[in-house]
Design an enzyme around this catalytic site. Structure first.
Site, PDB file in Angstrom:
ATOM      1  N   SER A  55       0.849  -1.180   0.000  1.00  0.00           N
ATOM      2  CA  SER A  55       0.000   0.000   0.000  1.00  0.00           C
ATOM      3  C   SER A  55       0.887   1.233   0.000  1.00  0.00           C
ATOM      4  O   SER A  55       1.941   1.243   0.643  1.00  0.00           O
ATOM      5  CB  SER A  55      -0.910   0.052   1.231  1.00  0.00           C
ATOM      6  OG  SER A  55      -2.055  -0.733   1.046  1.00  0.00           O
ATOM      7  N   GLU A  62      -0.751  18.708  -6.597  1.00  0.00           N
ATOM      8  CA  GLU A  62      -2.053  18.726  -7.253  1.00  0.00           C
ATOM      9  C   GLU A  62      -3.009  17.677  -6.689  1.00  0.00           C
ATOM     10  O   GLU A  62      -4.081  17.486  -7.210  1.00  0.00           O
ATOM     11  CB  GLU A  62      -1.874  18.516  -8.756  1.00  0.00           C
ATOM     12  CG  GLU A  62      -1.012  19.559  -9.446  1.00  0.00           C
ATOM     13  CD  GLU A  62       0.490  19.322  -9.285  1.00  0.00           C
ATOM     14  OE1 GLU A  62       1.277  20.180  -9.724  1.00  0.00           O
ATOM     15  OE2 GLU A  62       0.873  18.278  -8.701  1.00  0.00           O
ATOM     16  N   SER A  63      -2.656  16.921  -5.656  1.00  0.00           N
ATOM     17  CA  SER A  63      -3.473  15.961  -4.926  1.00  0.00           C
ATOM     18  C   SER A  63      -2.693  14.685  -4.646  1.00  0.00           C
ATOM     19  O   SER A  63      -1.702  14.730  -3.920  1.00  0.00           O
ATOM     20  CB  SER A  63      -4.803  15.650  -5.616  1.00  0.00           C
ATOM     21  OG  SER A  63      -5.641  14.975  -4.695  1.00  0.00           O
ATOM     22  N   HIS A  68      -3.073   0.032  -3.803  1.00  0.00           N
ATOM     23  CA  HIS A  68      -2.955  -1.183  -2.992  1.00  0.00           C
ATOM     24  C   HIS A  68      -2.912  -2.372  -3.939  1.00  0.00           C
ATOM     25  O   HIS A  68      -3.641  -2.406  -4.934  1.00  0.00           O
ATOM     26  CB  HIS A  68      -4.106  -1.357  -2.003  1.00  0.00           C
ATOM     27  CG  HIS A  68      -3.866  -2.511  -1.075  1.00  0.00           C
ATOM     28  ND1 HIS A  68      -2.978  -2.424  -0.008  1.00  0.00           N
ATOM     29  CD2 HIS A  68      -4.318  -3.779  -1.080  1.00  0.00           C
ATOM     30  CE1 HIS A  68      -2.940  -3.593   0.599  1.00  0.00           C
ATOM     31  NE2 HIS A  68      -3.742  -4.432  -0.022  1.00  0.00           N
ATOM     32  N   CYS A  83      -5.910  17.863  -9.114  1.00  0.00           N
ATOM     33  CA  CYS A  83      -6.670  19.104  -9.099  1.00  0.00           C
ATOM     34  C   CYS A  83      -6.302  19.948 -10.315  1.00  0.00           C
ATOM     35  O   CYS A  83      -5.132  20.028 -10.693  1.00  0.00           O
ATOM     36  CB  CYS A  83      -6.382  19.895  -7.822  1.00  0.00           C
ATOM     37  SG  CYS A  83      -6.890  19.031  -6.327  1.00  0.00           S
TER      38      CYS A  83
END
Length: 427
Positions: A55, A62-63, A68, A83
């Protein structure tokens, strides 16, 4: 632009199982996907879940990109969220599909924050609107990559510097060395911690000096496993030793330790040592009767090539190969992390050596899950690990060799088991 961000939910099928279980490879792939898509990387955090799965998340200005994996199903789920429209998440999609060797992938894109449904409000930033906050400051990239050794209920995570300094998939197992922040270089086999530079002496000093300071006449020693060299290093601190035979099944462990763990492996070139790359089970089966004064079973956990080292047939051969008065020590798992193997091995040894000749003792090793680890002292005769200890001699030896864990008091206390563990073995 009609939304605040783009969100792509991705599924990759038919991937390489090996790749999906490889933290450094996945982290590098995710970072590449972020960079090539035009994102500004801020941080990355990745964990491995033993024995299968990874994970992780790459935080971008930008985010984020998150993942996983299920290596046993050759499947990965990926979350690409950007974003604005300066970053193209579909570039990331194509890169990851290639890196994971996926047979096929599927994805759905969602527009997040539909502008026609939102009303923009004025925000008074107050004191934040000063000169300093108007300056464009590039974010500092931080890396947060973790190795995790776990079972279905317990996990131990150790942060490392991200890139493996050694990796080889041998015919027997995956051998890796990581450079950790807290414990120095760390050797792992099949995603399980074997030893680290900072705390390996607890393990090696206890598996060796406990028997050797109880039985001072040990001349000939057999070590099964122990390819990192730590046990041999401790054995050869005893000047009366004439010969040591070490049988390690995996040459890759020895080679990796020679190159990257010199503080453990230096004694592997000692002229008293005969190093055999081979199967310890077969070696003991073919060894002559009453050959060794001490046999050390320095094995990994009871999976893969070490599974046979936890069998009754193997320990019957060990007993046969010991001289009268000889002793054996073995790592015998954690009473909390692998309780079943811990108890079953103890009962197996009592059946072979006799109840009065088998003694469990404990050491505390931070890089092993739960920190509490078991060892077994077995005598072919009436040698007792506490009653026959010469405390003054043990104390002098520990001081002369600057031992970091073992001392006479620890030796005696190690055999004083917590009540619950004593009941576990004898209840």
């Amino acid at each position: 632009m009609n939304s605040l961000g783009r969100h792509i939910l991705v599924e990759f099928h038919g991937c390489s199982s090996e790749v999906l279980n490889d933290v450094p490879h996945i982290e590098a792939s995710m970072l590449k996907a972020a960079k090539e898509s035009g994102a500004t990387i801020i941080s990355s955090t990745f964990h491995h879940f033993s024995p299968f799965g990874v994970s992780g998340v790459v935080v971008i200005q930008e985010s984020h990109l998150a993942i996983h994996t299920w290596p046993e199903y050759r499947y990965a789920a990926v979350d690409l969220f950007t974003c604005g429209y300066s970053v193209n998440p579909w570039v990331s999609y194509e890169i990851l599909k290639t890196e994971f060797q996926a047979h096929h992938g599927s994805a759905v894109e969602l527009n997040r924050g539909q502008l026609e449904l939102l009303e923009k409000s004025d925000i008074d930033l107050g004191d934040l609107r000063d000169t300093a906050t108007q300056k464009l400051i590039s974010p500092r990239y931080s890396r947060n990559v973790w190795f995790t050794d776990r079972n279905e209920n317990i996990a131990l995570s150790i942060r490392h510097k991200g890139d493996r300094i050694f990796y080889e998939k041998s015919p027997y197992q995956s051998v890796e060395i990581f450079d950790t922040f807290e414990y120095g270089k760390m050797l792992t086999v099949d995603k399980m911690v074997m030893c680290s530079e900072k705390d390996e002496k607890a393990y090696h000093e206890m598996i060796i000096h406990v028997p050797m300071l109880v039985q001072p006449d040990i001349r000939n020693v057999l070590v099964i496993g122990g390819g990192d060299g730590g046990s041999v290093r401790e054995i050869l601190k005893h000047e009366q030793v004439e010969s040591v035979t070490m049988v390690e099944i995996d040459e890759a462990v020895v080679r990796a330790s020679r190159e990257y763990l010199p503080t453990l492996s230096a004694a592997l070139d000692d002229p008293k040592l005969e190093l055999i790359i081979g199967d310890g089970i077969d070696f003991v089966r073919q060894a002559p009767d009453e050959t060794y004064d001490l046999i050390v079973v320095d094995s990994s956990d009871p999976v893969g090539p070490s599974e046979g080292l936890f069998s009754q047939a193997f320990y019957q051969d060990v007993y046969r190969c010991l001289r009268p008065g000889g002793v054996m020590t073995a790592q015998s798992e954690s009473p909390r992390f692998n309780q079943r193997a811990f108890v079953e091995l103890n009962h197996c040894l009592k059946d072979i050596f006799g109840v009065a000749s088998v003694h469990c003792y404990l050491a505390f090793i931070p890089t092993y899950p739960t920190g509490m680890w078991g060892f077994s002292f077995c005598a072919k005769g009436d040698r007792h690990p506490v009653q026959d200890l010469e405390s003054d001699r043990a104390a002098q030896f520990a001081t002369a060799h600057n031992l970091q864990y073992y001392n006479a008091g620890i030796h005696q206390a190690a055999f004083c088991l917590p009540t619950a563990i004593d009941q576990m073995l004898n209840g």
